[in-house]
Structures are given as structure tokens and as C-alpha cells.
Design a protein around this motif. Structure first.
Motif, PDB file in Angstrom:
ATOM      1  N   ASP A   1       0.855  -1.191   0.000  1.00 25.40           N
ATOM      2  CA  ASP A   1       0.000   0.000   0.000  1.00 25.40           C
ATOM      3  C   ASP A   1       0.891   1.240   0.000  1.00 25.40           C
ATOM      4  OD1 ASP A   1      -1.827   2.010   0.332  1.00 25.40           O
ATOM      5  OD2 ASP A   1      -2.825   1.115   2.059  1.00 25.40           O
ATOM      6  N   MET A   2       0.882   1.956  -1.120  1.00 29.24           N
ATOM      7  CA  MET A   2       1.784   3.095  -1.256  1.00 29.24           C
ATOM      8  C   MET A   2       1.449   4.195  -0.254  1.00 29.24           C
ATOM      9  SD  MET A   2       2.657   5.377  -4.596  1.00 29.24           S
ATOM     10  CE  MET A   2       3.739   6.810  -4.472  1.00 29.24           C
ATOM     11  N   ASP A   3       0.146   4.473  -0.053  1.00 23.20           N
ATOM     12  CA  ASP A   3      -0.239   5.539   0.874  1.00 23.20           C
ATOM     13  C   ASP A   3       0.220   5.216   2.295  1.00 23.20           C
ATOM     14  OD1 ASP A   3      -1.423   6.935  -1.180  1.00 23.20           O
ATOM     15  OD2 ASP A   3      -3.404   6.065  -0.846  1.00 23.20           O
ATOM     16  N   ALA A   4       0.046   3.952   2.695  1.00 21.04           N
ATOM     17  CA  ALA A   4       0.491   3.561   4.033  1.00 21.04           C
ATOM     18  C   ALA A   4       2.007   3.620   4.142  1.00 21.04           C
ATOM     19  CB  ALA A   4      -0.003   2.149   4.356  1.00 21.04           C
ATOM     20  N   LEU A   5       2.701   3.256   3.064  1.00 22.42           N
ATOM     21  CA  LEU A   5       4.158   3.318   3.080  1.00 22.42           C
ATOM     22  C   LEU A   5       4.638   4.759   3.200  1.00 22.42           C
ATOM     23  CD1 LEU A   5       6.920   1.944   2.749  1.00 22.42           C
ATOM     24  CD2 LEU A   5       6.645   2.176   0.271  1.00 22.42           C
ATOM     25  N   VAL A   6       4.018   5.655   2.434  1.00 19.66           N
ATOM     26  CA  VAL A   6       4.409   7.067   2.501  1.00 19.66           C
ATOM     27  C   VAL A   6       4.164   7.628   3.894  1.00 19.66           C
ATOM     28  CG1 VAL A   6       3.843   9.376   1.651  1.00 19.66           C
ATOM     29  CG2 VAL A   6       4.059   7.481   0.038  1.00 19.66           C
ATOM     30  N   GLU A   7       3.011   7.298   4.474  1.00 17.39           N
ATOM     31  CA  GLU A   7       2.708   7.785   5.821  1.00 17.39           C
ATOM     32  C   GLU A   7       3.703   7.242   6.848  1.00 17.39           C
ATOM     33  OE1 GLU A   7      -1.050   7.784   8.998  1.00 17.39           O
ATOM     34  OE2 GLU A   7      -1.266   6.914   6.992  1.00 17.39           O
TER      35      GLU A   7
ATOM     36  N   GLU B   1      10.823  11.565  -3.465  1.00 20.26           N
ATOM     37  CA  GLU B   1      11.759  10.449  -3.544  1.00 20.26           C
ATOM     38  C   GLU B   1      11.046   9.127  -3.315  1.00 20.26           C
ATOM     39  OE1 GLU B   1      16.204   9.316  -1.758  1.00 20.26           O
ATOM     40  OE2 GLU B   1      15.038  10.981  -0.918  1.00 20.26           O
ATOM     41  N   ILE B   2      10.141   9.097  -2.333  1.00 18.29           N
ATOM     42  CA  ILE B   2       9.390   7.859  -2.065  1.00 18.29           C
ATOM     43  C   ILE B   2       8.563   7.462  -3.278  1.00 18.29           C
ATOM     44  CG2 ILE B   2       7.579   6.831  -0.651  1.00 18.29           C
ATOM     45  CD1 ILE B   2       8.462   8.730   1.596  1.00 18.29           C
ATOM     46  N   THR B   3       7.844   8.432  -3.844  1.00 16.77           N
ATOM     47  CA  THR B   3       6.985   8.141  -4.996  1.00 16.77           C
ATOM     48  C   THR B   3       7.797   7.594  -6.156  1.00 16.77           C
ATOM     49  OG1 THR B   3       5.489   9.909  -4.307  1.00 16.77           O
ATOM     50  CG2 THR B   3       5.286   9.112  -6.561  1.00 16.77           C
ATOM     51  N   ASP B   4       8.933   8.231  -6.439  1.00 19.08           N
ATOM     52  CA  ASP B   4       9.766   7.794  -7.555  1.00 19.08           C
ATOM     53  C   ASP B   4      10.321   6.393  -7.311  1.00 19.08           C
ATOM     54  OD1 ASP B   4      11.218   8.182 -10.031  1.00 19.08           O
ATOM     55  OD2 ASP B   4      13.006   8.438  -8.810  1.00 19.08           O
ATOM     56  N   LEU B   5      10.857   6.152  -6.104  1.00 20.87           N
ATOM     57  CA  LEU B   5      11.430   4.837  -5.801  1.00 20.87           C
ATOM     58  C   LEU B   5      10.373   3.743  -5.813  1.00 20.87           C
ATOM     59  CD1 LEU B   5      13.853   5.786  -2.875  1.00 20.87           C
ATOM     60  CD2 LEU B   5      14.491   5.172  -5.201  1.00 20.87           C
TER      61      LEU B   5
ATOM     62  N   GLU C   1       7.708  -1.224 -11.129  1.00 21.18           N
ATOM     63  CA  GLU C   1       7.997  -1.570 -12.518  1.00 21.18           C
ATOM     64  C   GLU C   1       9.038  -2.686 -12.595  1.00 21.18           C
ATOM     65  OE1 GLU C   1       6.606  -0.603 -15.283  1.00 21.18           O
ATOM     66  OE2 GLU C   1       5.175   0.711 -14.244  1.00 21.18           O
ATOM     67  N   ALA C   2      10.061  -2.616 -11.741  1.00 19.83           N
ATOM     68  CA  ALA C   2      11.096  -3.654 -11.757  1.00 19.83           C
ATOM     69  C   ALA C   2      10.505  -5.017 -11.410  1.00 19.83           C
ATOM     70  CB  ALA C   2      12.221  -3.293 -10.779  1.00 19.83           C
TER      71      ALA C   2
ATOM     72  N   ALA D   1      15.915  -1.603  -0.659  1.00 20.90           N
ATOM     73  CA  ALA D   1      16.771  -1.199   0.461  1.00 20.90           C
ATOM     74  C   ALA D   1      16.712   0.305   0.677  1.00 20.90           C
ATOM     75  CB  ALA D   1      18.214  -1.636   0.191  1.00 20.90           C
ATOM     76  N   GLN D   2      16.630   1.080  -0.402  1.00 20.23           N
ATOM     77  CA  GLN D   2      16.567   2.533  -0.260  1.00 20.23           C
ATOM     78  C   GLN D   2      15.256   2.973   0.374  1.00 20.23           C
ATOM     79  OE1 GLN D   2      17.624   4.513  -3.886  1.00 20.23           O
ATOM     80  NE2 GLN D   2      17.854   6.508  -2.918  1.00 20.23           N
ATOM     81  N   LEU D   3      14.167   2.343  -0.008  1.00 14.76           N
ATOM     82  CA  LEU D   3      12.876   2.660   0.616  1.00 14.76           C
ATOM     83  C   LEU D   3      12.897   2.319   2.107  1.00 14.76           C
ATOM     84  CD1 LEU D   3      10.250   1.520  -2.059  1.00 14.76           C
ATOM     85  CD2 LEU D   3      10.493   3.817  -1.103  1.00 14.76           C
ATOM     86  N   LEU D   4      13.433   1.161   2.441  1.00 13.31           N
ATOM     87  CA  LEU D   4      13.511   0.781   3.853  1.00 13.31           C
ATOM     88  C   LEU D   4      14.440   1.705   4.621  1.00 13.31           C
ATOM     89  CD1 LEU D   4      13.686  -3.079   3.350  1.00 13.31           C
ATOM     90  CD2 LEU D   4      11.802  -1.817   4.399  1.00 13.31           C
ATOM     91  N   SER D   5      15.496   2.176   3.969  1.00 11.83           N
ATOM     92  CA  SER D   5      16.396   3.123   4.623  1.00 11.83           C
ATOM     93  C   SER D   5      15.686   4.434   4.913  1.00 11.83           C
ATOM     94  CB  SER D   5      17.622   3.358   3.737  1.00 11.83           C
ATOM     95  OG  SER D   5      18.470   4.331   4.298  1.00 11.83           O
ATOM     96  N   LEU D   6      14.841   4.877   3.983  1.00  7.15           N
ATOM     97  CA  LEU D   6      14.074   6.102   4.218  1.00  7.15           C
ATOM     98  C   LEU D   6      13.136   5.937   5.413  1.00  7.15           C
ATOM     99  CD1 LEU D   6      13.168   7.193   0.567  1.00  7.15           C
ATOM    100  CD2 LEU D   6      14.704   8.356   2.154  1.00  7.15           C
ATOM    101  N   ALA D   7      12.620   4.733   5.592  1.00  9.06           N
ATOM    102  CA  ALA D   7      11.726   4.474   6.721  1.00  9.06           C
ATOM    103  C   ALA D   7      12.480   4.150   8.006  1.00  9.06           C
ATOM    104  CB  ALA D   7      10.779   3.317   6.386  1.00  9.06           C
TER     105      ALA D   7
END
Length: 616
Positions: A233-239, A339-343, A349-350, A411-417
Motif C-alpha cells: 500500500d503506497m499511501d500507508a508506506l508514505v505515511e 523520492e518515495i513516490t519515484d522509488l 515496474e522492476a 533497500a533505499q525505501l527501507l532506509s528512508l523508513a
């Protein structure tokens, strides 16, 4: 004895230049991160700043306590009394206690500001730890990616050299033009040039890995992180990232500290009230003067009223600094959101194209192999064959980069969180690319249902099965098979066989693995760990797998050993597979477990023989 980090880095650099012996094999990625994380200079700097912020809190708290003063005077003087000189010696000691009673709550706001500054330093430390963990993960994945790409390119070069030798023979025989040989020379020069570039990039990546970890980048496996339902869930991830991002948390804490500084500045507008107690402890003057204070105690209250524009300017400065800090936090929030949205979209896509990259490699392998045969038969040009070989390398390179990209993006997304370090400890899972996908020999995933060699074997003695047993093993209501042999108690292995097929169909690798012996030997020189990694990928990543068993036959060797033979129908995604298989069972602690698994050759008369490995 463990060398300090600078010494280990120097040793790693010398080893990279060939001046030292080969170091020990590298540990798995989570162990590498945990081992070297706290040794990084940036981490040690953040830790020192955190300790400095904690010391600042101690300093501010001391302002709430009174200050004690002690003084002692020992003087020799020559006085004049009525024109007569007198040598006088004075010994005097005084004590004072001073306490600030009121200062407009400046001390309270200063303590709050120090607390927020300390929290910001703590968030900065988390940010640095997560960033370094990501850099190590990225360097790890980069080394693996370049090595796999070089392996693929070296296979392509070997095939091109083989074709070059055949072309040279044809040119010498006068069958084709020498321009064809020049074409192969051009292709080989291009491939070897690219190989040199990759070798240079790999050297840089390995050196970076050594600098970050102080470890040799040996025996690395493609890293991976198991997906989490929360990340879908992108919204939950961003929050969640907005709440837990260390950089954003540090910026907000600094904004709060600057706001508390406004309270400090406002306190300077109020009068400062100090309470002081002074007491003379001892006084000895020789000769005794006409008048002096021998013992005294004094209570004093003083009020200081600030005048001028100094405090007004201080308040204005505090307000502006708070606004600047809040603006920085708002700007960082926007940057993190973008940055979150782009990653997240890149990762989606990957993952979406990941199955397509494997299919592309499989198709390119078939095309390259077919074009090589067609070229030998004179049905394809050399240019067609060269393009097909180049397409195969590009397909394998895309597959390799897709795997590395998924790991680094996640890993970058998890690092942001602020969750990368914890995730590496709990959800790390190597995802090696199958060697068959990096080779030039055509690979058929449908045969992954039975990766062990096909052998010819004599028919096994058969037994008559009850209807219940046959249905349990086949998973259908097929009528019982009529066979001839002595009766035996085979209900245990049959039920286990049906459960084995059900676990495979459900994609439950843990349950699937439990049917085999702990030290199951897969054959072909592979280790148990290699077999587990390969089967984990095949079982868990297959698209809607289905396993159907029929023509089941059993042969009991003794009370502890049993052999089953059957025809296995496998389907997953667009692939279909039919094989004849033998599974040998042994009873361990009262439970039947698989000791050996062999694929047998299908008889040409078998009506299912034409179904083997036929894509739908």
C-alpha cells in the motif's frame, strides 16, 4: 587480534593490488552490515555529536541549582593612622550562596531546546546508520551484478570465438567471403572492449566494498529482501516513512528546538531576580583596627532590569531561525515525498518486468542456439547469428540488472523508513540467479520440476493399491490401478506423497522441505544448501503451480524403506511438464521421508511422452 579500521582498510587496499594474500571469505550481507556499521567515520561522528548534545543538557540543568562561593584573603599592608605608619596583616574568609529566583522561564525553555537538540542528534545518528547500511547493500549488490554480467559476457565471447573458428575454416576453403571473418573480428573486439570496461568497473566496485567493510568481496550471492504486505500500500508506506524517516525527524526536532529558543529570548525581557546570602566565616587582623567586621551574615535580593534593544534583537533572531528551521523541515518533507513516490514506482515496474526478463533470456537462448544451427546449414547469415548472440547477452544483462535494481530500490525505501537494518536481520533472503539462465545452452523452466538427471531404470515390482490409497496419491477420484505383486502396508508413503504434492502446489517451501531428509543429497555434485536455494525459488515463485500424480506403483524393500514410481504432471504459468519419477522413502523416527528423487525416461509408447516440456 582485530586490527583497527584504518589498518584493515590499508590491508584491503594492498590485497586489491595483489600485494597481500587472499583474505577470508566474506560473510552474508546482514552480518557484514552489523559487523562494520559502527566503525564507519560518519557513524562515529554522529555518535560524538549525540554525546555532546547530552552533555549540553547536563549543563543547562545545572542552571536550576544555586551557586556557592568561597573566598579567602591573606594580605600584608602598611597603613597610616594619624600620621603613624602601621604594618597590618589581614586573614579573612567569606562564603556566599546565590540563587536565581526568576528569569522569565528562560532556563526552562533553554532545557527544552537542549532536549530537542539531543533528539535531533539521535535522529541524525539513525539517519547515518541507515545510509551506511544502504551504501553497504548497494556496494554488495553492485559487485554481484558486475561479476554476473562478466560471466554472461565471457560465455558470449567463448561462443563468438567458436563461430570465428568455423568462419575462418570456411574462408580458407573459399566457401564464403573474408568479409564475414572481418565481421566476427569486429564483434569480438566490441565484446572484449566491453569486458575490459566491466573489469574496470568491477575493480572499482570491489575496492569501494573493501573500503566500506574492510572485508574481501569473495563468494557473494545476489542479495534479496522478502516483500512485506505493508509495503504493498503506497499511501500507508508514505505515511510510515513520513513518521519514521530519520532525516525528517531530525529536522522537525531542530525546528522545535528553535521554537524553544524564542522562549529563551522572551525571558530576557523580564527582570532577573537573584537571592544571595553572604556570610563572613573568619576575620583576623593584626594589629586590630579601630573598626572592622569580625562576624557577619547578609541576605540580599537583587533585581536586574534589561534596557536597550539587545534583547529585542535576540528575540527577532530566534523567531527568524525558527521559521527557517520549519521551512527546511517542510522542504525536506516535499523532497522525501517525491523520492518515495519515484522509488516506489521504479520498484513496482522492476517487479512487474522481472518475469519478462527471465522469459526474454530463455527465448534469446533458443534463438541463439537455433540460429547457430541455421548458420551451419546455410539458412541464416553470420550477421543474423551475431545479432542473436548479442541479444542473448543483452537479455541476460537486463535480468541481472533487474535483480540488482529490485534489491537496491527496496533497500533505499527501507532506509528512508529507518527500517533497513532491522529488515536485513529478519527478512534477508539470497536470490541467486540460476546458472542455466546465465549460460548459452537453452534452458527450459518446465524441467525445473525435476532438476535431477533422467536415467533409464528397470521396472519396479508392483503392488495392488486400494481405491483410497490411489485417490490420496493422485489427488483425484481415479479408479484403482490393477497391478501384480505381493501386498504390503504402503499407506504411509502414499499419504506423504499426496501431502508432498499439495505442499508444492501451495508454494509452501517449509512444508515441502520437511518431506526430505535433513541432509538430502540431490546428486549432480550439488550440496544440500544449493538444492534448497534452487527449490525455494522454484516452489515459491512458480505461477499457480499444479501437480497431478497418476499410475502410481510401490515397491517395499523392507520395513524401513519404500520406493514409489509414478507419472507426474506439472503446470505453472504457460508451461506444462510430464515426467516419470521415482522417489525412495526411508522411515525416520516413525515418519516417512524422501531419501532420493530420480526422473526416469518416459517410454516412447507412453501416450504422455509427447507432453514433456511443451509450452501451452
Amino acid at each position: 587480534m582485530t586490527l583497527p579500521l584504518p589498518a584493515r582498510r590499508l590491508a584491503a587496499a594492498l590485497a586489491a593490488c595483489g600485494l597481500l594474500g587472499t583474505p577470508a571469505l566474506a560473510a552474508p550481507l546482514p552480518m557484514v552490515v552489523d559487523k562494520v556499521l559502527l566503525q564507519q567515520p560518519s557513524v562515529r561522528s554522529a555518535q560524538a555529536l549525540l554525546r555532546a548534545a547530552e552533555a549540553q543538557i547536563t549543563q543547562v540543568r545545572s542552571d536550576f541549582l544555586p551557586s556557592l562561593g568561597l573566598s579567602y584573603r591573606n594580605s600584608d599592608a602598611r597603613d597610616e593612622t594619624q600620621g603613624r605608619p602601621v604594618d597590618r596583616n589581614v586573614r579573612r574568609s567569606d562564603a556566599s550562596l546565590r540563587w536565581n529566583v526568576f528569569n522569565g522561564a528562560a532556563d526552562t525553555h533553554r532545557l527544552r531546546a537542549a532536549g530537542f537538540t539531543r533528539d535531533a542528534a539521535d535522529a541524525d545518528l539513525d539517519s547515518v546508520l541507515e545510509q551506511v547500511a544502504f551504501e553497504i547493500t548497494e556496494a554488495y549488490a553492485d559487485v554481484v551484478r558486475l561479476r554476473q554480467t562478466m560471466t554472461s559476457l565471457q560465455g558470449t565471447i567463448a561462443r563468438q570465438e567458436k563461430v570465428e573458428a568455423h568462419v575462418a575454416q570456411r574462408v580458407d576453403a573459399g566457401r564464403i567471403s573474408s568479409a564475414e571473418l572481418d565481421l566476427m573480428h569486429v564483434r569480438l573486439i566490441q565484446s572484449r572492449t566491453l569486458l575490459g570496461q566491466l573489469r574496470a568497473q568491477l575493480g572499482t566496485a570491489e575496492y569501494r566494498y573493501r573500503l566500506l567493510t574492510g572485508e574481501a568481496p569473495d563468494d557473494l550471492i545476489t542479495p534479496g529482501i522478502r516483500p512485506n504486505d505493508r509495503d504493498a500500500d503506497m499511501d500507508a508506506l508514505v505515511e510510515r516513512i513520513h513518521e519514521r524517516n530519520p532525516r525528517l525527524r531530525a529536522a522537525l526536532q531542530r525546528s522545535s528546538a528553535r521554537k524553544a529558543d524564542i522562549g529563551v529570548a522572551r525571558g530576557s525581557f523580564f527582570p532577573a531576580v537573584d537571592l544571595s546570602i553572604n556570610k563572613r566565616l573568619d576575620n583576623s587582623t593584626i594589629p586590630v583596627p579601630v573598626s572592622d567586621t569580625d562576624r557577619a551574615a547578609q541576605l540580599q535580593v537583587s533585581i536586574d532590569i534589561p534596557l536597550g534593544g539587545k534583547n529585542l534583537g535576540r528575540h527577532s533572531e530566534a523567531v527568524e531561525r525558527h521559521q527557517a528551521a520549519q521551512a527546511d523541515a517542510d522542504d525536506l518533507l516535499l523532497k522525501v515525498s517525491r523520492e518515495i513516490t519515484d522509488l516506489y514506482r521504479q520498484l513496482g515496474e522492476a517487479r512487474e518486468i522481472a518475469p519478462l526478463t527471465e522469459r526474454r533470456v530463455i527465448a534469446a537462448q533458443r534463438v541463439a542456439a537455433a540460429y547457430e544451427l541455421h548458420f551451419e546449414a546455410g539458412r541464416r547469415s553470420l550477421n543474423d547469428l551475431s545479432i542473436a548472440q548479442e541479444d542473448l547477452f543483452n537479455a541476460q544483462r537486463a535480468l541481472i540488472e533487474n535483480r540488482a535494481q529490485q534489491t537496491t530500490l527496496q533497500a533505499q525505501l527501507l532506509s528512508l523508513a529507518g527500517e533497513l537494518r532491522e529488515t536485513l536481520r529478519t527478512r534477508y533472503q539470497p536470490v541467486p540467479i540460476l546458472p542455466e539462465l546465465l549460460g548459452t545452452t537453452p534452458y527450459n523452466p518446465a524441467l525445473a520440476a525435476a532438476p535431477i538427471p533422467v536415467v533409464e531404470a528397470p521396472p519396479a515390482p508392483e503392488i495392488e493399491l486400494s481405491p483410497a490409497m490411489t485417490s490420496a496419491a493422485a489427488g483425484t477420484s481415479t479408479p484403482p490401478v490393477s497391478v501384480t505383486a505381493k501386498e504390503t502396508d504402503a499407506a504411509g508413503p502414499e499419504q506423504r506423497l499426496a501431502a508432498w504434492a499439495a505442499a508444492w502446489s501451495a508454494g509452501d517451501f517449509s512444508a515441502y522441505r520437511d518431506f526430505y531428509l535433513p541432509d538430502f543429497q540431490p546428486g549432480k555434485g550439488r550440496s544440500t544448501a544449493d538444492w534448497e536455494n534452487e527449490r525455494r525459488l522454484r516452489v515459491t515463485q512458480a505461477q499457480a503451480p499444479s501437480i497431478r500424480i497418476d499410475k502410481l506403483k510401490l515397491h517395499q524393500l523392507n520395513a524401513e524403506r519404500m520406493s514409489t514410481r509414478f507419472v507426474q504432471h506439472y503446470s505453472a504459468g504457460h508451461y506444462r511438464d510430464t515426467v516419470r519419477k521415482q522417489i525412495d522413502w526411508v522411515k525416520v523416527d516413525g515418519q516417512w521421508r524422501i531419501a532420493a528423487e530420480t526422473v526416469l525416461a518416459l517410454s516412447p509408447a507412453d501416450p504422455t511422452a509427447s507432453q514433456v516440456a511443451t509450452p501451452r
